[in-house]
Design a protein around this motif. Sequence first.
Motif, PDB file in Angstrom:
ATOM      1  N   VAL A  92     -11.867   2.855  -0.344  1.00  0.00           N
ATOM      2  CA  VAL A  92     -11.942   4.295  -1.207  1.00  0.00           C
ATOM      3  C   VAL A  92     -13.319   4.655  -1.053  1.00  0.00           C
ATOM      4  O   VAL A  92     -14.266   3.766  -1.192  1.00  0.00           O
ATOM      5  CB  VAL A  92     -11.637   3.851  -2.598  1.00  0.00           C
ATOM      6  CG1 VAL A  92     -11.809   5.151  -3.526  1.00  0.00           C
ATOM      7  CG2 VAL A  92      -9.971   3.272  -2.645  1.00  0.00           C
ATOM      8  N   ASN A  96     -14.134   9.889  -4.066  1.00  0.00           N
ATOM      9  CA  ASN A  96     -12.564   9.842  -4.353  1.00  0.00           C
ATOM     10  C   ASN A  96     -12.353   9.011  -5.519  1.00  0.00           C
ATOM     11  O   ASN A  96     -11.130   8.782  -5.250  1.00  0.00           O
ATOM     12  CB  ASN A  96     -11.990   9.605  -3.071  1.00  0.00           C
ATOM     13  CG  ASN A  96     -12.096  10.460  -1.928  1.00  0.00           C
ATOM     14  OD1 ASN A  96     -12.291  11.626  -2.055  1.00  0.00           O
ATOM     15  ND2 ASN A  96     -12.084  10.098  -0.352  1.00  0.00           N
ATOM     16  N   PHE A  97     -13.055   8.745  -6.237  1.00  0.00           N
ATOM     17  CA  PHE A  97     -12.780   7.972  -7.592  1.00  0.00           C
ATOM     18  C   PHE A  97     -13.312   8.907  -8.487  1.00  0.00           C
ATOM     19  O   PHE A  97     -14.365   9.142  -8.868  1.00  0.00           O
ATOM     20  CB  PHE A  97     -13.252   6.567  -7.529  1.00  0.00           C
ATOM     21  CG  PHE A  97     -13.146   5.841  -8.884  1.00  0.00           C
ATOM     22  CD1 PHE A  97     -11.885   5.380  -9.006  1.00  0.00           C
ATOM     23  CD2 PHE A  97     -14.147   5.514  -9.318  1.00  0.00           C
ATOM     24  CE1 PHE A  97     -11.753   4.573 -10.064  1.00  0.00           C
ATOM     25  CE2 PHE A  97     -14.175   4.725 -10.435  1.00  0.00           C
ATOM     26  CZ  PHE A  97     -12.712   4.278 -10.798  1.00  0.00           C
ATOM     27  N   VAL A 106      -7.520   8.159  -7.531  1.00  0.00           N
ATOM     28  CA  VAL A 106      -8.440   7.631  -6.605  1.00  0.00           C
ATOM     29  C   VAL A 106      -7.229   7.928  -5.411  1.00  0.00           C
ATOM     30  O   VAL A 106      -6.066   8.010  -5.272  1.00  0.00           O
ATOM     31  CB  VAL A 106      -8.315   5.879  -6.752  1.00  0.00           C
ATOM     32  CG1 VAL A 106      -6.967   5.266  -6.860  1.00  0.00           C
ATOM     33  CG2 VAL A 106      -9.025   5.462  -5.507  1.00  0.00           C
ATOM     34  N   SER A 108      -7.427   6.667  -1.545  1.00  0.00           N
ATOM     35  CA  SER A 108      -7.747   5.682  -0.559  1.00  0.00           C
ATOM     36  C   SER A 108      -7.510   6.155   0.891  1.00  0.00           C
ATOM     37  O   SER A 108      -7.450   7.419   1.050  1.00  0.00           O
ATOM     38  CB  SER A 108      -7.054   4.462  -0.690  1.00  0.00           C
ATOM     39  OG  SER A 108      -5.751   4.669  -0.296  1.00  0.00           O
TER      40      SER A 108
END
Length: 409
Positions: A92, A96-97, A106, A108
């Motif tokens: 990840v 993108n979190f 999130v 991945s």
Amino acid sequence: MSDSGQRYDTTEIDTVRPREERRRKKRTHRESRIPHWVYKIILILILCVLGMLIWFNRGNLTPSNVLEWVQNSVVGMGIGDGYPVKIAGNSVSVGNFKSVNKQAVVVSDTALTVLNSTAKEVISRQHSFSQPVMKMNGSRALIYNLGGKGYQLESQSGTLAKENGQQNILAGALAANGRYALITEADGYFGQLTAYTTENTPQSHYWFSEYYPTAAALNQDGTKAAVTGVSAKDGGLTSSVYLLDLNSGKTVDPFAVYTENIMLDVNYCDDGTVVAVGDKLTAVINANQRTKTNFDYQGLQLDAYCVDASRTALSLSPYKDSASSKLVILDKTGKTTVSVNFKQNVKSVSLYGDTVAALTDGRVYFYSATTGISSGSCDAGSDAKAIALHDESSVYILGISEIRLANSR
């Protein structure tokens, strides 16, 4: 004289007491009674407030958005098994979190996953992008393949769009009302911005001829855009910030130009504040008044940043992997409101309400975002890569293979 056989009660009638009791009751009733005009004014004020709320949110109150809100509320219900939760996929990216509406979001290398505070899986959608980038706004997520042609628009109720464009994607942006924009390569130009309606149809275009566009953000209703660009001029790198009216169709000059500074990201806040974060300085722009304030790092290195509600949190250090760092918070005017020194390197920061959180070596520290006063800390784990505040006292933690939830109290 005759009384005609009638008799009269000669007992004295007490006319004073009943009269006084009636007066007392009337007076009490009259004193406790609120005039009707007060109720009318209260009702008018309530209707005015409701009318203003509807007017300012008229762009979001379409039948499809209302239906989506109902569906999202239903989907978001339920109890999970609790944290930690294993990440779907192998890796990840820190960008993108996020935490949105108190949910952990999130993306991945294989899927988009949204979890509520009890770790119930609200969304699980697959993608096939080699370099996925997520833009989140409200209950929707735009995921695109950086350097590729594919993108998809997601909501809690389902996939709203899944497309492959004609050109490679350089950047993307998502508005609160569901409109979105993609910046792509363009033959004969440095790049092209295409704005889309909520029905996934192209609304407008803008072509860049001076700078290569690197990042984009949309205002609340998707009618205006802020775009950063980069170019090589006079033997050095130059970056720019464009403020675009997507309905005008006119070519504009960059609003601001910066030498020896690369703009890494841009945010368009609800009140019209535009925050462009660079590697040497951060520009805080009032898009409505066309003014700006630059916060120069004074030679320090940017390690992490977060923008929320027109505030900006920056982690600055003397050099990469330094043993010390400084946490700085800027308000919507670009003024420094909080500055906290650390003896460790701060690798991730997050803002929520009156709280700012900083991730150091395996620990998260909480501070007031207005005063800088410490409000606690919690263990993050030795593998912690990034944090996203769930609320003012708890935080989602991104580990190498799992997501955790910790509390400062």
